[in-house]
Write a protein that holds these residues in place. Structure first.
Motif, PDB file in Angstrom:
ATOM      1  N   GLU A 151      14.746  23.991  -2.404  1.00 38.35           N
ATOM      2  CA  GLU A 151      14.661  23.208  -1.169  1.00 38.35           C
ATOM      3  C   GLU A 151      15.336  23.880   0.028  1.00 38.35           C
ATOM      4  O   GLU A 151      14.840  23.794   1.152  1.00 38.35           O
ATOM      5  CB  GLU A 151      15.245  21.811  -1.400  1.00 38.35           C
ATOM      6  CG  GLU A 151      14.470  20.973  -2.399  1.00 38.35           C
ATOM      7  CD  GLU A 151      12.980  20.884  -2.046  1.00 38.35           C
ATOM      8  OE1 GLU A 151      12.663  20.712  -0.847  1.00 38.35           O
ATOM      9  OE2 GLU A 151      12.151  20.997  -2.957  1.00 38.35           O
ATOM     10  N   LEU A 152      16.470  24.522  -0.190  1.00 34.91           N
ATOM     11  CA  LEU A 152      17.175  25.162   0.922  1.00 34.91           C
ATOM     12  C   LEU A 152      16.292  26.235   1.566  1.00 34.91           C
ATOM     13  O   LEU A 152      16.176  26.306   2.791  1.00 34.91           O
ATOM     14  CB  LEU A 152      18.481  25.791   0.430  1.00 34.91           C
ATOM     15  CG  LEU A 152      19.232  26.650   1.467  1.00 34.91           C
ATOM     16  CD1 LEU A 152      19.647  25.805   2.663  1.00 34.91           C
ATOM     17  CD2 LEU A 152      20.449  27.318   0.832  1.00 34.91           C
ATOM     18  N   HIS A 153      15.640  27.050   0.734  1.00 38.32           N
ATOM     19  CA  HIS A 153      14.827  28.149   1.262  1.00 38.32           C
ATOM     20  C   HIS A 153      13.529  27.626   1.892  1.00 38.32           C
ATOM     21  O   HIS A 153      13.067  28.179   2.891  1.00 38.32           O
ATOM     22  CB  HIS A 153      14.539  29.154   0.152  1.00 38.32           C
ATOM     23  CG  HIS A 153      15.780  29.820  -0.369  1.00 38.32           C
ATOM     24  ND1 HIS A 153      16.431  30.810   0.322  1.00 38.32           N
ATOM     25  CD2 HIS A 153      16.504  29.592  -1.500  1.00 38.32           C
ATOM     26  CE1 HIS A 153      17.497  31.190  -0.364  1.00 38.32           C
ATOM     27  NE2 HIS A 153      17.563  30.465  -1.465  1.00 38.32           N
TER      28      HIS A 153
END
Length: 525
Positions: free
Chosen positions: A271-273
């Motif tokens: 999710e962060l990327h």
């Protein structure tokens, strides 16, 4: 490529015209001479429409195929200094950018990130290999050359090759300029255009700072080698050096997207990327509403999220801004056929064919097309597509692995052994080859050979799913403690909430620790 001209739509329309003409011909034959005149008029009119349609389709097809296809291959550092080898790639990238800017629509220029996808980098120092590779990917002209990074004042030696005639068109030497060495790329483009007279503007793009170009090249190289973490790190340095640079922004978004896709497969939260890629791409289209690559990245993110309408909207914008981005067509193939038809494509085959027609080096495009065909039980066609890829890049492990999977699915023992032997000749410690051979022998109920290959898959790369198969093998052989150990290892290496192999390992472990005669576990697929 005639297959692109003879699309399904074209064939159906031609068949309709011919059917109408045939029916009119039969009617005329059975009419009296007084009534034939009007029907003959209809027949002539239909024939004219048919001819006009054929001319239109041929011209629209030729509009792209008639363009000269050329590329500037990365210039090779003969001193083999790793710290300076990037400059040859960066000069080639700048020459490509200059040609794209100056020629615009009068020629088709392959960018470096296309060329890398199916190039055997170990052979890239061999001029004969490069010329042969240029033939395979459909180039008309290719510029290549070499230099010595450790020799101050030594020129870059270049050659322009006429690929179709297999002859040297021109050659020369050029000194690296003082200051930004990437200016040499613009001069290389000038030399090429002096040799091949094409309609061109006189505007040369300003080269990026050398440090930015260095990190961009290193990031691209890391992506090709699937070193996603390093790719993100290099792309971030280029982005931080100039956050408004078009290329740096798109590259930074793309590296985060590729890393997110990799992590998703590995069962790690991506999710962060995804969030970083989305944020940068949204900002990119605000800065430049014609940034087609940013729309393509947004479309792919929405595909991963299964936001189909948003994906369609973003990919449609990318297609409108630049119809020559091959990734857009493959991304569109993930949408429902009804959405694809709204864009004028009759089926998914047309999308894949278009992508590979634009970029014959598109490795992922070949793999996705083959996977689509195999999923639809078109095994022969899937193998043909993979063989096309392997003709260009014989050492492509991804293509060989997919051929191996098809052979396993079809219980084609001769091809299974042949394909995986070739893979292990290229990479003697290829974990996926050991794993797939283990699956093959497991399905053939040859548990001893299956155990051997699964153990190799664990030894050389700790392949996660090999533990489940080993647990099943040990359970079958009555080695309860070893089976329990393998099942526990597989559970410990859980890839997320939807990890069916981890769920199966839990069921097996439970049945061994708390035996229940009513339990009916399933074998791994």
């Amino acid at each position: 490529m005639i297959g692109d001209f003879l699309s399904l739509t074209t064939i159906l329309v031609c068949a309709f015209f011919l059917l109408v003409i045939f029916i009119l011909f039969i009617i005329i034959r059975n009419m009296d001479s007084k009534s034939r005149g009007r029907v003959k008029g209809y027949m002539v009119f239909t024939l004219l429409l048919f001819v006009c349609f054929c001319i239109y389709r041929f011209c629209t097809y030729q509009s792209m195929r008639d363009k000269i296809r050329m590329a500037v291959f990365p210039f090779i550092d003969n001193s083999f200094h790793d710290s300076e080898s990037w400059i040859g790639w960066a000069v080639a990238a700048q020459a490509t950018k200059a040609l794209q800017t100056r020629l615009q629509d009068s020629a088709f220029i392959y960018p470096p990130d296309w060329i890398w996808q199916t190039m055997d980098l170990d052979s890239s120092v061999d001029a004969a290999y490069l010329v042969n590779y240029a033939k395979k990917i459909g180039l008309d002209y290719v510029m290549l050359g070499s230099y010595y990074a450790d020799c101050m004042g030594c020129p870059l030696e270049w050659k322009l090759w006429d690929v179709n005639r297999d002859s040297l068109k021109a050659e020369g030497k050029m000194e690296f300029p003082e200051g930004n060495r990437l200016v040499l790329g613009n001069r290389m483009a000038d030399e090429l255009l002096r040799t091949i007279p094409l309609t061109a503007t006189k505007h040369d793009p300003t080269p990026p700072d050398e440090e930015i170009a260095k990190f961009q090249i290193l990031a691209e190289y890391a992506l090709i080698n699937k070193q996603y973490k390093q790719a993100v790190a290099f792309a971030e340095k280029a982005f931080q050096a100039d956050s408004l640079d078009y290329g740096s922004r798109n590259l930074f978004s793309r590296t985060h997207l590729e890393y997110a896709a990799y992590l998703k497969v590995e069962g790690v939260s991506p999710e962060l990327h995804f969030a970083v890629a989305r944020k940068i791409s949204l900002r990119s289209v605000q800065i430049d509403s014609n940034n087609a690559h940013a729309y393509q990245i947004l479309g792919r993110i929405n595909l991963f999220k299964q936001f189909w309408k948003k994906a369609e909207d973003a990919l449609t914008k990318a297609l409108q801004k630049d119809p020559y981005i091959p990734e857009v067509y493959c991304d569109l193939s993930s949408l429902h056929i009804s959405r694809i038809k709204r864009l004028g494509f009759t089926n998914k085959d047309a999308l894949f064919r278009r992508a590979l027609f634009i970029n014959p080096c598109y490795r992922e495009g070949y793999l996705l097309y083959a996977d689509y065909l195999f999923f639809n039980n078109l095994t022969k066609s899937a193998r043909k597509i993979l063989n096309n890829l392997l003709f260009i890049y014989p050492r492509c492990l991804d293509g060989l692995h997919m051929l191996g999977k098809i052979a396993i699915a079809k219980s084609d023992i001769e091809n299974v052994i042949q394909i995986y032997t070739k893979i292990l000749d290229i990479d003697p410690r290829n974990v996926l080859a050991f794993y797939n051979l283990g699956v093959y022998y497991f399905n053939s109920e040859d548990l001893d050979h299956a155990e051997e290959f699964f153990n190799r898959a664990v030894r050389y790369g700790n392949h996660v799913d090999a533990h489940l198969y080993l647990g099943y093998i040990y359970e079958t052989k009555g080695l309860k403690e070893k089976a329990i150990q393998e099942y526990r290892l597989r559970i410990h290496l859980n890839r997320g909430f939807d990890d069916k192999y981890a769920d199966e390992a839990r069921k097996r472990l439970r049945s061994l620790i708390q035996p229940d005669t009513s339990y009916t576990g399933s074998r791994p697929e």
